[in-house]
Design an enzyme around this catalytic site. Structure first.
Site, short mmCIF file in Angstrom:
data_model
loop_
_atom_site.label_atom_id
_atom_site.label_comp_id
_atom_site.label_asym_id
_atom_site.label_seq_id
_atom_site.Cartn_x
_atom_site.Cartn_y
_atom_site.Cartn_z
N ARG A 170 0.82 -1.22 0.00
CA ARG A 170 0.00 0.00 0.00
C ARG A 170 0.86 1.28 0.00
NH1 ARG A 170 -3.03 -3.51 -0.77
NH2 ARG A 170 -5.18 -3.74 -0.04
N SER A 244 -10.18 0.03 3.18
CA SER A 244 -9.46 -0.16 4.45
C SER A 244 -8.91 1.18 4.93
CB SER A 244 -8.30 -1.13 4.27
OG SER A 244 -8.77 -2.37 3.82
N GLU A 340 -4.14 4.39 6.24
CA GLU A 340 -3.82 4.04 4.85
C GLU A 340 -4.14 5.15 3.85
OE1 GLU A 340 -3.83 2.69 1.12
OE2 GLU A 340 -5.80 2.60 2.03
#
Ligand code: EPU
Length: 344
Positions: A170, A244, A340
């Site tokens: 990520r 997420s 994130e």
């Protein structure tokens, strides 16, 4: 909203429809970018050339906590095409403003499978490399060929290969050194031949067991992934969210052993380098957050890793909720969860 016809500069633009969490924020000035030349025209503009800029893709990985005094560049570069075909791969190119899911569906329709595990990920093609999107055993970097960026200082188009993008979990150079310094305009993907299914993820193994189909074709994997996602992730068109909200934390074997000793059920996966990845959703769930609401933001009922807009949320409420979750996970497990999406 007013319009400057020469440059197509929109002023006072609400960004609410342009971020999937549905957060209110107003862009002082916004320009739609459909080509590399548009970026260069901005850089050559007497007033706007030197203005601070903010690059907005599909808005599916950004939390807006304020209005935007920066010049917002909304990336709308279009185009889907095959650029090369060899015995061992098909190379396709997509404009940064194309919808990611439309690209996945289009490649399948053309008979070029390879992206199906990443079906239904919200957002645009140009945003996909920024956070190296991934799902169900596959990451963007596994199918990446190259991308084009326009440098926001020199105005030059630069083609970048995978090593220059510095992909990791990520993460990429576009979230770090190149944040705000370049605009991704096109991305190319390598779809290997012959096609090999990627079926190692637990949810897909479960589908194989349930259906008795142990050799699914690409279309079936696509359908399974869509069904799995629809069952546990909220559709941003209906409930604002950015997928997420935290990364799954990586811990040392000692830390992992320590947590297992206290919580034997903690979901953990061994990584190649000896460390362990923990399921952040499990940690948040264990702290009792699933389904909770703070102000107008909340934790999704079916997946604690996803924060949602209960209707009318503002960015600071999302920040407050995220901080409260981080504090309680740290208090119980001694683990600092990393956010994130990009917070602005
Ligand atoms: N879990 C719980 N409670 C929860 C949520 C999860 O106990 O509330 C447990 C699950 O039962 C499972 C484990 O945690 O054992 C992992 O859950 P899941 O398979 O849903 O995956 P994840 O780790 O929560 C990651 C990605 C998702 C991606 C899925 C599938 C990250 C940060 N998230 O989620 O990506 O779709 O795997 O590959 O890596 C995104 O990045 O926005 C995203 C949605």
């Amino acid at each position: 909203m007013s319009k400057n016809s020469a440059m197509q500069i929109d002023t006072g633009v609400s960004l609410k429809p342009y971020n999937t969490f549905g957060l209110p924020a107003v862009a002082g000035q916004l320009v739609r970018i459909v080509s590399d030349a548009d970026v260069r025209a901005i850089l050559d503009h007497p007033q706007l050339g030197r203005a601070p800029k903010f690059v907005l893709g599909g808005g599916s990985n950004v939390i807006l906590t304020r209005d935007m005094p920066e010049l917002v560049l909304k990336i709308e570069v279009k185009g889907l095409q095959k650029v090369a075909e060899t015995a061992d791969a098909v190379i396709v190119e997509a404009g940064a403003g194309e919808s990611w899911h439309d690209l996945v569906a289009w490649t399948l329709d053309q008979g070029w499978p390879g992206l199906e595990n990443m079906a239904l990920i919200p957002g645009t093609v140009g945003a996909a490399p920024v956070q190296n999107i991934g799902a169900y055993g596959m990451e963007l970097q596994d199918r990446f060929e190259s991308l084009d960026t326009v440098d926001l200082v020199t105005g030059r188009t630069v083609t970048m290969r995978a090593d220059q993008c510095q992909f990791s979990y990520r993460d990429s150079v576009f979230k770090r050194e190149l944040a705000g310094r370049s605009v991704i305009t096109r991305v190319r993907f390598r779809l290997p031949r012959p096609w090999q299914p990627v079926l190692g993820y637990l949810d897909l193994e479960r589908r194989m067991a349930e259906t008795g189909n142990r050799q699914p074709d690409a279309r079936t994997v696509f359908d399974w992934v869509c069904a799995i996602r629809r069952a546990k992730l909220p559709d941003p068109a209906l409930i604002g969210n950015v997928g997420s909200f935290f990364k799954n934390p990586i811990v040392t074997p000692e830390q992992c052993r320590d947590i297992i000793a206290r919580d034997p059920h903690v979901v953990h996966y061994p990584l190649d380098d000896g460390s362990f990845k923990l399921a952040a959703g499990w940690l948040i769930d264990a702290c009792g957050w699933k389904g909770k609401t703070v102000g107008h933001a909340g934790v999704y009922e079916k997946q604690a890793l996803v924060l949602v807009n209960r209707g009318g949320a503002i960015g600071s409420e999302v920040q407050t909720l995220a901080l409260a979750i981080q504090e309680s996970v740290y208090g119980r497990f001694g683990i600092r969860l990393e956010i994130e999406p990009v917070m602005v």
